[in-house]
Motif scaffolding. Structure first.
Motif, PDB file in Angstrom:
ATOM      1  N   HIS A 177       0.998  -1.169   0.043  1.00  0.00           N
ATOM      2  CA  HIS A 177      -0.186   0.144   0.088  1.00  0.00           C
ATOM      3  C   HIS A 177       0.801   1.274  -0.114  1.00  0.00           C
ATOM      4  CE1 HIS A 177      -3.525  -2.490   1.655  1.00  0.00           C
ATOM      5  NE2 HIS A 177      -3.440  -2.389   0.402  1.00  0.00           N
ATOM      6  N   GLU A 180       2.102   3.618   2.952  1.00  0.00           N
ATOM      7  CA  GLU A 180       2.565   2.986   4.250  1.00  0.00           C
ATOM      8  C   GLU A 180       4.088   3.025   4.538  1.00  0.00           C
ATOM      9  OE1 GLU A 180      -0.002  -0.448   4.473  1.00  0.00           O
ATOM     10  OE2 GLU A 180      -1.765   0.598   4.238  1.00  0.00           O
ATOM     11  N   HIS A 302       2.779  -3.577   6.721  1.00  0.00           N
ATOM     12  CA  HIS A 302       1.789  -2.782   6.308  1.00  0.00           C
ATOM     13  C   HIS A 302       1.951  -1.916   7.655  1.00  0.00           C
ATOM     14  CE1 HIS A 302      -0.517  -4.383   2.948  1.00  0.00           C
ATOM     15  NE2 HIS A 302      -0.002  -5.330   3.230  1.00  0.00           N
ATOM     16  N   SER A 303       1.003  -0.591   7.447  1.00  0.00           N
ATOM     17  CA  SER A 303       0.790   0.150   8.671  1.00  0.00           C
ATOM     18  C   SER A 303      -0.791   0.771   8.670  1.00  0.00           C
ATOM     19  CB  SER A 303       1.582   1.313   8.722  1.00  0.00           C
ATOM     20  OG  SER A 303       1.307   2.269   7.585  1.00  0.00           O
TER      21      SER A 303
HETATM   22 ZN    ZN Z   1      -1.697  -2.079   4.135  1.00  0.00          ZN
END
Ligand code: ZN
Ligand code: NAG
Ligand code: NAG
Ligand code: NAG
Ligand code: NAG
Ligand code: NAG
Ligand code: NAG
Ligand code: NAG
Ligand code: NAG
Length: 417
Positions: A177, A180, A302-303
């Motif tokens: 993503h 992130e 991810h974040s």
């Molecule tokens: Zn993500």
């Protein structure tokens, strides 16, 4: 009708003007609201809002916790009216998003130097990786594919070899993503530890090959750096719409859905017209399946939200070796907490986050049947969210590496205390 047509012309003109005067999207006056989700009714209202509106849900709704929702100044009255009408309590997480964004710009540095106090461009990261490979015989850079906009997708292989089909291997990837960024800096920190602090990790390196892909989605990352900080998806061009991009973490071909809001091309979680439409997801799939490697671990970084999660995302049912994955996850979060006191929650993705189909760890578990598969949602729990300031890059990376090291040691067969 005339009014609508005029409105359209006005919007077009506005779009043109904004392209001309500001290449970079302004988030001036944008806010991020944190809504409380402490009962089922509120959870349902917010889930429907996420699925049926264009609001950017930064996180959640997480049942019993919160939902973080971004609103432009124009959207703000509508959002607060809706929350108030359902009696959903909320507070400000971020007041003026642009102020925070201005503190966290990724530098367009391109020299082959690296540190964990700043964010770097794709080009700068790649130059550093190539330099590491030149200087270290156990490091190789592998070009595993090309993005939609023809950026190379680079994996670093760290191996004290000899590699063969039985030697265990661990996969780690970041920035699937686009927004992130902290997931890329964490991935490069792991690379740096394994290469430039190798003597401290001899037992891991002697028994395990490690493959790290710091930027799965370079098009999205560059777009987030240069144009629209909160961009999430790829930059692929879709038929019959001006909306662009697919959520690469809904595009993997295991229990890929075709349901709900992910069909909507403008949605932040658009799954794509079919599984593996995105070259970025294809590259990961083809490399994992095409290599003669004994994959034992798969970590997707991810974040944000501070969660250490196992499959499945597509169902609340649990995978076959859930207990074993949780045994190691529990040790990882304990080791992580010991570094800076940061608390992570461990559990299955659908149970502690929310159901999502077509995610990469479900594919890693469901197709190549990788023993340990995790998605890690890094810092924070909602002070800054995606726009984590540079002074959190190093501590985030240090603590996450402590957790990942537990898994690497498990797979490498290293004795732990
Ligand atoms: Zn993500
Ligand atoms: C953010 O930085 C831009 C570019 O330097 C500047 O024009 C803008 O006023 C800043 N915004 C805020 C809220 O500080
Ligand atoms: C590789 O070695 C050269 C020469 O010592 C050095 O200047 C450069 O910084 C090194 N690059 C990396 C990424 O370690
Ligand atoms: C990426 O594109 C280059 C140049 O077009 C090509 O040579 C290379 O084979 C492609 N890489 C992969 C892994 O498909
Ligand atoms: C594969 O490599 C490992 C060491 O990494 C070695 O112990 C093992 O015997 C090798 N297996 C084969 C089939 O060569
Ligand atoms: C090298 O790794 C060891 C063990 O994790 C750690 O204590 C040490 O601080 C690391 N050194 C550097 C320079 O990061
Ligand atoms: C685009 O629209 C045309 C005409 O409505 C339709 O035939 C076609 O199937 C659509 N393509 C996609 C990918 O939605
Ligand atoms: C992991 O930790 C949780 C919370 O402490 C505990 O309930 C669970 O039993 C642990 N799972 C395993 C497999 O150790
Ligand atoms: C996955 O691997 C496990 C452990 O090796 C094995 O018991 C199981 O049958 C495999 N499952 C599939 C679907 O291949």
């Amino acid at each position: 009708m005339a009014a609508a047509a005029l409105g359209k012309i006005f919007l077009l003109a506005l779009a043109l003007v904004s392209v001309i005067i500001a290449e970079r999207r302004s988030y001036n006056g944008y806010s991020v609201l944190r809504a409380k989700v402490d009962n089922l009714k509120h959870f349902k209202v917010l889930s429907t809002l996420r699925d049926e509106s264009n609001f950017d849900f930064w996180s959640g709704p997480l049942y019993g916790k919160y939902a973080d929702i971004m609103a432009s100044p124009e959207e703000y009255p509508e959002l607060t009216k809706l929350l108030n009408s359902h009696g959903i309590p909320f507070s400000f997480m971020i007041n003026n998003l642009e102020t925070v964004i201005n503190q966290t710009d990724a530098l367009a540095k391109t020299q082959a130097e690296m540190n964990w106090n700043e964010y770097f461009s794709t080009e700068a990261n790649y130059a550093w990786l190539e330099g590491l490979a030149q200087n270290n015989s156990n490091v190789q850079v592998l070009n595993i594919g090309n993005s939609t906009e023809n950026r190379v997708i680079k994996v670093v292989k760290i191996s004290s070899g000899p590699s063969n089909a039985t030697r265990p291997a661990l996969w780690i990837d970041g920035t699937t993503h686009a927004r992130e960024w902290i997931s890329t800096t964490t991935a490069t920190y792991v690379i740096n530890q394994l290469v430039n602090n190798a003597s401290a990790h001899r037992q891991i390196l002697d028994n395990l090959d490690i493959y790290i892909l710091p930027i799965v989605n370079p098009d999205g990352y560059e777009y987030s750096r240069t144009t629209e900080r909160l961009w999430r998806k790829t930059r692929s061009i879709l038929a019959n719409t001006t909306c662009r991009g697919v959520d690469p973490n809904r595009n993997f071909g295991y229990k890929w859905s075709g349901e709900g809001n992910t069909i909507n091309k403008c949605s932040l979680t658009h799954q794509g017209a079919a599984p593996f439409t995105e070259p970025e997801a294809q590259a990961v799939r083809d490399f994992i399946l095409g290599s003669n490697v004994n994959w034992q671990g798969f970590i997707a970084l991810h974040s944000y939200s501070q969660l250490w999660m196992t499959p499945w995302g597509y169902t609340e049912d649990l995978p076959r070796n859930y207990q074993e994955m949780m045994r190691v996850a529990n040790k990882s979060v304990a080791a992580l907490a010991a570094v800076h006191g940061t608390r992570f929650e461990a559990g299955s993705s659908a149970n502690i986050l929310y159901q999502a189909k077509g995610i990469s760890i479900d594919w890693a578990k469901g197709v190549p049947n990788i023993t340990y598969a995790y998605v890690i949602e890094l810092r924070d729990t909602g002070r800054y969210g995606f726009v984590l300031p540079p002074n959190e890059i190093l501590p985030t990376a240090q603590e996450t590496w402590a957790g990942i090291r537990i898994l690497a040691e498990e797979i490498a067969g290293v004795e732990q205390d």
